[in-house]
Design a protein around this motif. Structure first.
Motif, PDB file in Angstrom:
ATOM      1  N   ARG A 171      14.831  75.728  36.174  1.00 44.44           N
ATOM      2  CA  ARG A 171      16.033  74.930  35.892  1.00 44.44           C
ATOM      3  C   ARG A 171      15.802  73.451  36.171  1.00 44.44           C
ATOM      4  NH1 ARG A 171      21.163  76.918  34.849  1.00 44.44           N
ATOM      5  NH2 ARG A 171      22.478  75.198  34.171  1.00 44.44           N
ATOM      6  N   HIS A 172      15.118  73.152  37.276  1.00 46.61           N
ATOM      7  CA  HIS A 172      14.865  71.760  37.655  1.00 46.61           C
ATOM      8  C   HIS A 172      13.431  71.375  37.306  1.00 46.61           C
ATOM      9  CE1 HIS A 172      18.714  71.748  39.603  1.00 46.61           C
ATOM     10  NE2 HIS A 172      18.357  72.697  40.451  1.00 46.61           N
ATOM     11  N   GLU A 173      13.235  70.087  37.073  1.00 46.92           N
ATOM     12  CA  GLU A 173      11.918  69.602  36.672  1.00 46.92           C
ATOM     13  C   GLU A 173      10.924  69.577  37.831  1.00 46.92           C
ATOM     14  OE1 GLU A 173      12.306  65.826  34.839  1.00 46.92           O
ATOM     15  OE2 GLU A 173      13.361  66.586  33.064  1.00 46.92           O
ATOM     16  N   THR A 174      11.431  69.454  39.060  1.00 46.60           N
ATOM     17  CA  THR A 174      10.542  69.396  40.221  1.00 46.60           C
ATOM     18  C   THR A 174      10.859  70.538  41.179  1.00 46.60           C
ATOM     19  OG1 THR A 174      12.041  67.899  41.427  1.00 46.60           O
ATOM     20  CG2 THR A 174      10.302  66.897  40.072  1.00 46.60           C
ATOM     21  N   ARG A 175       9.879  70.840  42.026  1.00 47.14           N
ATOM     22  CA  ARG A 175      10.025  71.946  42.973  1.00 47.14           C
ATOM     23  C   ARG A 175       9.224  71.632  44.230  1.00 47.14           C
ATOM     24  NH1 ARG A 175       8.180  78.163  41.620  1.00 47.14           N
ATOM     25  NH2 ARG A 175       8.682  79.058  43.664  1.00 47.14           N
ATOM     26  N   LYS A 233       5.772  68.869  40.030  1.00 48.07           N
ATOM     27  CA  LYS A 233       6.473  69.288  38.831  1.00 48.07           C
ATOM     28  C   LYS A 233       6.482  70.810  38.769  1.00 48.07           C
ATOM     29  CE  LYS A 233       5.459  65.210  36.009  1.00 48.07           C
ATOM     30  NZ  LYS A 233       4.816  64.706  34.760  1.00 48.07           N
ATOM     31  N   THR A 234       7.568  71.366  38.283  1.00 48.40           N
ATOM     32  CA  THR A 234       7.706  72.825  38.245  1.00 48.40           C
ATOM     33  C   THR A 234       6.544  73.483  37.509  1.00 48.40           C
ATOM     34  OG1 THR A 234      10.122  72.622  38.327  1.00 48.40           O
ATOM     35  CG2 THR A 234       9.224  74.709  37.556  1.00 48.40           C
TER      36      THR A 234
END
Length: 273
Positions: A171-175, A233-234
């Motif tokens: 869902r999100h671009e970063t993790r 980044k994911t």
């Protein structure tokens, strides 16, 4: 035999009309089925062309197909002389009885609608739902299709998807990536912290913001545990995860910092008595 021929001759018009109606009903059913599938497929393509998510488009397409096919069945039955009003009433009563016995299927249908309305995930997302982790391929009327990382095809009932927590890793671009690194109690903690930070600083896929973190997280039974945290980044998560595990081990070994294994000290006391 003569009685059969006499009966046929006396009812020839009615028999021919019934045969024509029966053949027409079969053609309506056959052609209508093809039309239902075609309209469903066309709806899917049109929705995707308008930028609608693939999973939502497939759900709407399957729903359109089912509705048109139900209308085709009613039209075919009407052609052979069955009163459709009576049939609809019987179908409604039967539907109620079947609905009570198939509450799970109705629950899956309702859950499918909730998924398409609230959209906790879309096609291509990597999710964990209903005890299964995988990439979402499509959302159907009663089920959601996932492909697991080891390429297994999983059909997950929609009610099972919405019946628990849904974790969407895409869902999100970063993790944030979290590691726990244990070192010996004899190790120089300041030096260990510097080595771990240098490993993070050297990796080109680690994002500069938010800040990286290296800190003592726990004084465990056999080791001092460092919490190592970095943002990526994911799409790069697993690449960085495996790289860091290897790089940290190599750098600690190079600097003479031991990663201990679980151990227990046993002390023997001599009884002078």
């Amino acid at each position: 035999m003569e009685q059969v021929l006499d009966w046929y001759n006396n009812n020839q018009t009615q028999i021919n009309d019934y045969l024509i109606n029966f053949v027409t009903a079969v053609l309506i059913f056959w052609i209508g089925g093809k039309i239902a599938r075609y309209v469903g497929s066309l709806s899917n393509r049109m929705l995707q062309a308008r930028g609608i998510d693939t999973a939502v488009a497939s759900f709407v397409a399957s729903l359109v197909n089912a509705v048109i096919f139900a209308a085709v069945i009613i039209a075919a039955l009407s052609q052979v002389g069955i009163e459709t009003a009576t049939f609809v009433a019987i179908l409604g009563a039967a539907g109620l009885a079947i609905g009570l016995s198939l509450q799970g299927s109705l629950s899956n249908f309702a859950s499918g609608i909730l998924i398409t309305v609230f959209r906790p995930f879309k096609a291509g997302d990597f999710v964990e739902a209903g005890g299964v982790s995988g990439v979402v391929k499509e959302i159907q009327i009663f089920s959601t299709i996932l492909t697991t990382p080891d390429n297994k095809y999983v059909v997950l009932p929609n009610a099972q998807v919405t019946g628990g927590a849904i974790t969407n890793y895409s869902r999100h671009e970063t993790r944030r990536l979290d590691l726990v690194v244990g070192v010996s109690y004899a190790a120089d903690l300041q030096k260990t912290e510097e080595v771990l930070k240098s490993v993070l600083d050297k990796h080109e896929l680690i994002l500069p913001e938010p800040d990286k973190l290296v800190a003592v997280g726990a004084l465990a039974d056999s080791s001092v545990n460092f919490n190592v945290r970095a943002w990526v980044k994911t799409a790069d998560y697993w690449t960085v995860y495996f790289d860091l595990n290897k790089s940290i081990k190599l750098e600690l070994d190079k600097n003479g910092i031991e990663i201990p294994f679980p151990q227990m000290d046993v002390h023997l006391h001599k009884d002078n008595a």
